[in-house]
Design a protein around this motif. Structure first.
Motif, PDB file in Angstrom:
ATOM      1  N   GLU A   1       0.825  -1.210   0.000  1.00  0.00           N
ATOM      2  CA  GLU A   1       0.000   0.000   0.000  1.00  0.00           C
ATOM      3  C   GLU A   1       0.859   1.260   0.000  1.00  0.00           C
ATOM      4  OE1 GLU A   1      -2.669  -0.219   3.276  1.00  0.00           O
ATOM      5  OE2 GLU A   1      -4.049  -1.612   2.270  1.00  0.00           O
ATOM      6  N   ASN A   2       1.944   1.255   0.760  1.00  0.00           N
ATOM      7  CA  ASN A   2       2.849   2.415   0.792  1.00  0.00           C
ATOM      8  C   ASN A   2       3.496   2.651  -0.565  1.00  0.00           C
ATOM      9  OD1 ASN A   2       2.351   2.967   3.480  1.00  0.00           O
ATOM     10  ND2 ASN A   2       4.057   1.707   4.225  1.00  0.00           N
ATOM     11  N   GLU A   3       3.923   1.566  -1.210  1.00  0.00           N
ATOM     12  CA  GLU A   3       4.555   1.697  -2.519  1.00  0.00           C
ATOM     13  C   GLU A   3       3.547   2.148  -3.570  1.00  0.00           C
ATOM     14  OE1 GLU A   3       7.664   1.628  -5.332  1.00  0.00           O
ATOM     15  OE2 GLU A   3       7.525   1.849  -3.154  1.00  0.00           O
ATOM     16  N   VAL A   4       2.339   1.603  -3.516  1.00  0.00           N
ATOM     17  CA  VAL A   4       1.289   2.021  -4.454  1.00  0.00           C
ATOM     18  C   VAL A   4       0.969   3.496  -4.258  1.00  0.00           C
ATOM     19  CG1 VAL A   4      -1.172   1.777  -5.009  1.00  0.00           C
ATOM     20  CG2 VAL A   4       0.253  -0.261  -4.761  1.00  0.00           C
ATOM     21  N   ARG A   5       0.904   3.925  -2.996  1.00  0.00           N
ATOM     22  CA  ARG A   5       0.641   5.334  -2.706  1.00  0.00           C
ATOM     23  C   ARG A   5       1.741   6.224  -3.275  1.00  0.00           C
ATOM     24  NH1 ARG A   5       0.458   4.861   2.445  1.00  0.00           N
ATOM     25  NH2 ARG A   5      -1.697   4.112   2.467  1.00  0.00           N
TER      26      ARG A   5
ATOM     27  N   GLU B   1       0.629  11.393 -10.398  1.00  0.00           N
ATOM     28  CA  GLU B   1      -0.047  12.696 -10.312  1.00  0.00           C
ATOM     29  C   GLU B   1       0.919  13.831 -10.619  1.00  0.00           C
ATOM     30  OE1 GLU B   1      -1.797  12.984  -6.460  1.00  0.00           O
ATOM     31  OE2 GLU B   1      -3.194  11.307  -6.791  1.00  0.00           O
ATOM     32  N   TYR B   2       2.154  13.678 -10.139  1.00  0.00           N
ATOM     33  CA  TYR B   2       3.171  14.696 -10.414  1.00  0.00           C
ATOM     34  C   TYR B   2       3.450  14.801 -11.915  1.00  0.00           C
ATOM     35  CZ  TYR B   2       7.771  16.863 -10.728  1.00  0.00           C
ATOM     36  OH  TYR B   2       8.819  17.668 -11.081  1.00  0.00           O
ATOM     37  N   GLU B   3       3.542  13.657 -12.586  1.00  0.00           N
ATOM     38  CA  GLU B   3       3.788  13.664 -14.024  1.00  0.00           C
ATOM     39  C   GLU B   3       2.614  14.285 -14.783  1.00  0.00           C
ATOM     40  OE1 GLU B   3       6.551  12.966 -15.714  1.00  0.00           O
ATOM     41  OE2 GLU B   3       7.524  12.617 -13.779  1.00  0.00           O
ATOM     42  N   ASP B   4       1.384  13.977 -14.358  1.00  0.00           N
ATOM     43  CA  ASP B   4       0.206  14.587 -14.996  1.00  0.00           C
ATOM     44  C   ASP B   4       0.236  16.111 -14.841  1.00  0.00           C
ATOM     45  OD1 ASP B   4      -0.975  12.272 -15.981  1.00  0.00           O
ATOM     46  OD2 ASP B   4      -2.121  11.888 -14.143  1.00  0.00           O
ATOM     47  N   ALA B   5       0.562  16.564 -13.627  1.00  0.00           N
ATOM     48  CA  ALA B   5       0.624  18.009 -13.374  1.00  0.00           C
ATOM     49  C   ALA B   5       1.732  18.658 -14.206  1.00  0.00           C
ATOM     50  CB  ALA B   5       0.859  18.266 -11.887  1.00  0.00           C
ATOM     51  N   LYS B   6       2.860  17.955 -14.340  1.00  0.00           N
ATOM     52  CA  LYS B   6       3.982  18.489 -15.116  1.00  0.00           C
ATOM     53  C   LYS B   6       3.611  18.634 -16.587  1.00  0.00           C
ATOM     54  CE  LYS B   6       7.661  15.870 -15.578  1.00  0.00           C
ATOM     55  NZ  LYS B   6       8.869  15.149 -15.179  1.00  0.00           N
ATOM     56  N   MET B   7       2.941  17.625 -17.144  1.00  0.00           N
ATOM     57  CA  MET B   7       2.533  17.692 -18.549  1.00  0.00           C
ATOM     58  C   MET B   7       1.489  18.788 -18.770  1.00  0.00           C
ATOM     59  SD  MET B   7       4.445  15.706 -20.161  1.00  0.00           S
ATOM     60  CE  MET B   7       5.765  14.712 -19.447  1.00  0.00           C
ATOM     61  N   ASP B   8       0.586  18.982 -17.794  1.00  0.00           N
ATOM     62  CA  ASP B   8      -0.385  20.074 -17.893  1.00  0.00           C
ATOM     63  C   ASP B   8       0.321  21.426 -17.895  1.00  0.00           C
ATOM     64  OD1 ASP B   8      -2.537  18.379 -18.008  1.00  0.00           O
ATOM     65  OD2 ASP B   8      -2.995  18.488 -15.861  1.00  0.00           O
ATOM     66  N   LYS B   9       1.350  21.536 -17.063  1.00  0.00           N
ATOM     67  CA  LYS B   9       2.131  22.786 -17.017  1.00  0.00           C
ATOM     68  C   LYS B   9       2.841  23.019 -18.345  1.00  0.00           C
ATOM     69  CE  LYS B   9       5.683  25.228 -14.381  1.00  0.00           C
ATOM     70  NZ  LYS B   9       6.462  25.629 -15.556  1.00  0.00           N
TER      71      LYS B   9
END
Length: 322
Positions: free
Chosen positions: A253-257, A264-272
């Motif tokens: 669970e920790n690794e999946v999190r 999410e970071y990569e999605d935000a970076k591509m949006d930027k």
């Protein structure tokens, strides 16, 4: 250099290069900027498919290693740069067309370019690349909006020129792909126990150290596998492995999190990157002119100018005191 339509200058920015590659139709890769050349910088980015190096161009700069002109050119995709301002796309395309990694999907345009021109000599490959309307349109779509046109005849003769080249491993050897040279530059073998990135790092360091002290105008970017794709793959493997082996639930669970946060970071970076590209292309001049007119009509323009001038004077005085 010969003419094949106008090619714009491209900013050395990972977002611009990532968007450029996507515009070519390539899937499975992105570009990451390297802020240092220290040991271990590539650790979290593997697999790395090629390095893009920007440096101040020095005319008559002699290659530091042998230039390949033999039958290896039949296997290495190397194209001579035959037009101005195309070195960014030239470096990217050369690295991609020499990549044989399952993560990398070249797409129809670059696949067709490689199949059509692989049997050509380097100059003919360069001409083929420069005459591709699709590639030129993709390149020029990365142009930053210019507010004013500058007459090239008025440009200073002392103005610095910068150039993009690529580094990659092909068949166990390190090659430098510089379109202004006659062929790929062979920097020697990579042994079975070595990582090519460990071998290329000192080559780039020597290149940087060859310049005078104080020269800081360098940029290094890496073409890597799509990070979101990598993290999603790792998460799928982890969940499947947990299902088969019955691993500790908390650890999983920790690794999946952690992987979800990275995705999410990569999605935000591509949006930027997309937002930055919209801003680069937008023409702000009408807005600026309208704003200045309104400020002038309301008698606020001159006071603002005087206030800014006073602030600059104070800043200079403060620096002198220090």
């Amino acid at each position: 250099m010969e003419s094949a339509g106008n090619w714009c200058l491209i900013e050395s920015d990972p977002g611009v290069f990532t968007q450029l590659i996507k515009t070519f139709g390539v899937k499975g890769v992105q570009v990451e900027e390297m802020w240092t050349i220290d040991e271990g910088i590539f650790e979290n980015l593997r697999p790395v498919h090629g390095l893009i190096f920007l440096f101040k161009y020095v005319q008559h700069d002699e290659p530091s290693s042998p230039v390949v002109t033999d039958e290896r050119l039949q296997k290495i995709y190397f194209a001579k740069q035959v037009i101005n301002n195309a070195c960014a796309t030239q470096a990217v395309v050369s690295l991609l067309l020499n990549c044989n990694h399952p993560d990398v999907d070249l797409g129809p345009e670059l696949t067709k370019l490689k199949e059509f021109s692989m049997s050509f000599d380097p100059k003919m490959r360069g001409l083929t690349l420069s005459n591709s309307q699709t590639i030129r349109a993709a390149h020029n779509s990365m142009a930053q909006q210019t507010l004013f046109e500058i007459d090239p005849k008025m440009a200073s003769k002392d103005e610095d020129t910068y150039h993009f080249i690529g580094y990659t491993e092909i068949d166990g050897r390190i090659y430098e792909l510089d379109g202004l040279k006659e062929g790929p530059i062979d920097h020697g073998p990579v042994s079975a126990e070595q990582d090519w990135l460990d071998v290329v790092r000192p080559i780039i360091i020597r290149r940087i150290n060859a310049y005078i002290d104080g020269e800081i105008h360098f940029s290094l970017m890496a073409i890597v596998s799509d990070r979101k794709m990598i993290y999603e793959r790792q998460m799928d493997e982890l969940l499947n492995e947990n299902h088969v082996l019955g691993m500790e639930t908390d650890d999983v669970e920790n690794e999946v999190r952690r992987l979800k946060l990275l995705i999410e970071y990569e999605d935000a970076k591509m949006d930027k990157y997309k937002q930055d590209m919209i801003r680069r292309r937008h023409n702000y001049l009408p807005f600026i002119i309208t704003l200045l007119k309104i400020l002038a009509e309301e008698k606020k323009l001159v006071p603002l100018y005087e206030k800014m001038k006073e602030r600059l004077v104070k800043k200079k005085e403060k620096k002198l005191k220090v």
